[in-house]
Design a protein around this motif. Sequence first.
Motif, PDB file in Angstrom:
ATOM      1  N   ALA A  78       0.989  -1.046  -0.106  1.00  9.93           N
ATOM      2  CA  ALA A  78       0.041  -0.002  -0.051  1.00  9.93           C
ATOM      3  C   ALA A  78       0.730   1.161   0.053  1.00  9.93           C
ATOM      4  CB  ALA A  78      -0.861   0.089   1.203  1.00  9.93           C
ATOM      5  N   ILE A  79       0.524   2.494  -0.818  1.00  6.47           N
ATOM      6  CA  ILE A  79       1.266   3.599  -1.020  1.00  6.47           C
ATOM      7  C   ILE A  79       0.429   4.474  -0.323  1.00  6.47           C
ATOM      8  CG2 ILE A  79       2.445   4.907  -2.445  1.00  6.47           C
ATOM      9  CD1 ILE A  79       3.706   2.578  -4.058  1.00  6.47           C
ATOM     10  N   THR A  80       0.992   5.365   0.484  1.00  5.91           N
ATOM     11  CA  THR A  80       0.630   6.730   0.638  1.00  5.91           C
ATOM     12  C   THR A  80       1.408   7.849   0.230  1.00  5.91           C
ATOM     13  OG1 THR A  80      -0.610   5.899   2.613  1.00  5.91           O
ATOM     14  CG2 THR A  80      -0.382   8.389   2.320  1.00  5.91           C
ATOM     15  N   THR A  81       1.002   8.904  -0.511  1.00  5.35           N
ATOM     16  CA  THR A  81       2.038   9.748  -0.886  1.00  5.35           C
ATOM     17  C   THR A  81       2.030  11.201  -0.061  1.00  5.35           C
ATOM     18  OG1 THR A  81       1.783   9.080  -3.162  1.00  5.35           O
ATOM     19  CG2 THR A  81       2.588  11.101  -2.906  1.00  5.35           C
ATOM     20  N   LYS A 104       4.023  25.139   0.849  1.00  6.21           N
ATOM     21  CA  LYS A 104       3.444  25.937   1.953  1.00  6.21           C
ATOM     22  C   LYS A 104       3.425  25.503   3.177  1.00  6.21           C
ATOM     23  CE  LYS A 104      -1.313  25.009   1.118  1.00  6.21           C
ATOM     24  NZ  LYS A 104      -2.918  25.538   0.811  1.00  6.21           N
ATOM     25  N   ASN A 105       4.003  24.543   3.644  1.00  4.89           N
ATOM     26  CA  ASN A 105       4.044  23.980   4.808  1.00  4.89           C
ATOM     27  C   ASN A 105       4.943  24.734   5.691  1.00  4.89           C
ATOM     28  OD1 ASN A 105       5.707  21.973   7.023  1.00  4.89           O
ATOM     29  ND2 ASN A 105       3.651  21.108   6.690  1.00  4.89           N
ATOM     30  N   GLU A 106       4.277  24.945   6.913  1.00  7.58           N
ATOM     31  CA  GLU A 106       5.037  26.222   7.869  1.00  7.58           C
ATOM     32  C   GLU A 106       6.376  25.650   8.379  1.00  7.58           C
ATOM     33  OE1 GLU A 106       2.522  27.347  11.117  1.00  7.58           O
ATOM     34  OE2 GLU A 106       0.887  28.192   9.565  1.00  7.58           O
ATOM     35  N   ASP A 107       6.471  24.218   8.531  1.00 12.91           N
ATOM     36  CA  ASP A 107       7.714  24.024   9.179  1.00 12.91           C
ATOM     37  C   ASP A 107       8.621  24.012   7.901  1.00 12.91           C
ATOM     38  OD1 ASP A 107       6.833  23.116  11.696  1.00 12.91           O
ATOM     39  OD2 ASP A 107       6.142  21.208  10.860  1.00 12.91           O
ATOM     40  N   ASP A 152      15.158  17.082  10.474  1.00 13.58           N
ATOM     41  CA  ASP A 152      14.282  16.909  11.426  1.00 13.58           C
ATOM     42  C   ASP A 152      12.679  17.055  11.089  1.00 13.58           C
ATOM     43  OD1 ASP A 152      16.322  16.626  13.056  1.00 13.58           O
ATOM     44  OD2 ASP A 152      16.587  18.706  13.892  1.00 13.58           O
ATOM     45  N   VAL A 153      12.354  17.943   9.970  1.00 15.60           N
ATOM     46  CA  VAL A 153      11.188  18.377   9.629  1.00 15.60           C
ATOM     47  C   VAL A 153      10.552  17.246   9.002  1.00 15.60           C
ATOM     48  CG1 VAL A 153       9.788  19.400   7.681  1.00 15.60           C
ATOM     49  CG2 VAL A 153      11.340  20.827   9.363  1.00 15.60           C
ATOM     50  N   MET A 154      11.590  16.571   7.828  1.00 20.01           N
ATOM     51  CA  MET A 154      11.193  14.954   7.429  1.00 20.01           C
ATOM     52  C   MET A 154      10.748  14.091   8.295  1.00 20.01           C
ATOM     53  SD  MET A 154      10.513  13.590   4.819  1.00 20.01           S
ATOM     54  CE  MET A 154      11.016  14.697   3.318  1.00 20.01           C
ATOM     55  N   VAL A 155      11.740  14.081   9.467  1.00 26.03           N
ATOM     56  CA  VAL A 155      11.556  13.011  10.484  1.00 26.03           C
ATOM     57  C   VAL A 155      10.085  13.152  11.354  1.00 26.03           C
ATOM     58  CG1 VAL A 155      12.228  12.083  12.735  1.00 26.03           C
ATOM     59  CG2 VAL A 155      13.942  12.522  10.723  1.00 26.03           C
ATOM     60  N   LYS A 156       9.892  14.414  11.202  1.00 27.67           N
ATOM     61  CA  LYS A 156       8.531  14.671  12.121  1.00 27.67           C
ATOM     62  C   LYS A 156       7.418  14.555  11.097  1.00 27.67           C
ATOM     63  CE  LYS A 156       5.865  18.918  13.751  1.00 27.67           C
ATOM     64  NZ  LYS A 156       4.658  18.629  12.818  1.00 27.67           N
ATOM     65  N   GLU A 208      -1.068   8.800  11.328  1.00 28.49           N
ATOM     66  CA  GLU A 208      -1.633   8.574  10.111  1.00 28.49           C
ATOM     67  C   GLU A 208      -2.020   9.883   9.442  1.00 28.49           C
ATOM     68  OE1 GLU A 208      -2.080   5.705   8.118  1.00 28.49           O
ATOM     69  OE2 GLU A 208      -1.509   4.399   9.767  1.00 28.49           O
ATOM     70  N   THR A 209      -1.304  11.111   9.801  1.00 30.39           N
ATOM     71  CA  THR A 209      -1.499  12.263   9.267  1.00 30.39           C
ATOM     72  C   THR A 209      -0.539  12.617   8.336  1.00 30.39           C
ATOM     73  OG1 THR A 209      -0.398  13.339  11.236  1.00 30.39           O
ATOM     74  CG2 THR A 209      -3.073  12.942  11.507  1.00 30.39           C
ATOM     75  N   LEU A 210      -0.701  13.619   7.422  1.00 32.70           N
ATOM     76  CA  LEU A 210       0.246  14.041   6.663  1.00 32.70           C
ATOM     77  C   LEU A 210       0.264  15.765   6.760  1.00 32.70           C
ATOM     78  CD1 LEU A 210      -0.393  11.760   3.420  1.00 32.70           C
ATOM     79  CD2 LEU A 210       1.665  11.714   5.270  1.00 32.70           C
ATOM     80  N   PRO A 211       1.422  16.317   6.374  1.00 32.93           N
ATOM     81  CA  PRO A 211       1.322  17.829   6.639  1.00 32.93           C
ATOM     82  C   PRO A 211       0.573  18.516   5.428  1.00 32.93           C
ATOM     83  CG  PRO A 211       3.345  16.929   5.588  1.00 32.93           C
ATOM     84  CD  PRO A 211       2.723  15.622   5.808  1.00 32.93           C
ATOM     85  N   VAL A 212       0.290  19.566   5.668  1.00 32.77           N
ATOM     86  CA  VAL A 212      -0.579  20.421   4.916  1.00 32.77           C
ATOM     87  C   VAL A 212       0.148  21.719   4.621  1.00 32.77           C
ATOM     88  CG1 VAL A 212      -2.760  19.492   5.189  1.00 32.77           C
ATOM     89  CG2 VAL A 212      -1.898  21.301   6.692  1.00 32.77           C
TER      90      VAL A 212
END
Length: 343
Positions: free
Chosen positions: A150-153, A159-162, A326-330, A339-343
Amino acid sequence: MKGVLLVNLGSPDSPTPKDVKPYLDEFLMDERVIDVPLWLRNIIVRGIILRTRPKKSAEAYRKIWWEEGSPLIVISERFSQKVKQKTQIPVALGMRYGSMTIKKAMQELHAKGVDEVLLVPLYPHYAMSSFETVVVKAMQVKDEFFPDMAITTLPAFYKNEDYIDVLSKSIAEGLKDFKYDHILFSYHGIPERHIKKSDPTKFHCKIDSNCCKTNSVAHHTCYRHQCYEMTEKVKENLGLSNDKVSLSFQSRLPNDPWLKPYTDYEFERFPKEGIKRLAVITPAFVADCLETLEEIAMEGKHQFQEAGGEDYKHIPCLNDNQDWVDVMVKWIKDWELKETLPV
């Protein structure tokens, strides 16, 4: 079991015409890069471009090649290793083009028991010739070789604040002690028709002064809008005045309208208008590569100074900057645990 697949553009195995030619063939024959019928793409790429471009491109690659190899590959590997060290789940690195294939990276994850993958196209913006082609290729490989995976992208993070915070911090560091007249955000160029092809409404994107500022679902897949949006967010974050900042688009093929203004035209225009000290940022890329190191840091500087510019500084990409790691690790941990992804 969960795992992460990081994907960047790719590189030839060496800066020689022999290795550059098959790399360019794979890249330019991608229907999302040169989006014309196959018969015409064959004529353009194999009948015209590949007769002369490999030698010229090999010369450009030789200018920037490191002892360890291609800068893009080396930097991506360093970034991947740092991410691995701070995560508990498997992380693999693949490239859309070249010998470090997406299939090899997915096989590496599969061998470790991974059946849920977070696919991370290492592009801040959505474009059919970058972000989209990575997703499409990964799904093709999955369907053919790893049907139970299964793949989640991870969505485009322009525009992600981090991300804006770490990008702004890196830019501020690069600008330290440099007395600039102007800052140019130079983004990778794409054909204007790609913008319209990516518009799900098929009517919003007119590539004029208004459409990118008018709210629309089309912005989710509009590269042009996302470049303007990122520029505005960094300007706001750093408190930069409008008259000190502009954006442009680099790299284009002849006889085809691409996004404007063109970066090389701006290099020639600025000195004539009294801009003698220029800082250039290339935020379409997370890692320095041929387009940033040769086209901007070397050729761009030469062109600007030939036009009368006096001082020029290219600010590096985030590369393997620890804040970026560190942002990628977060983001990975948020996906893994919540199960959340950045916006």
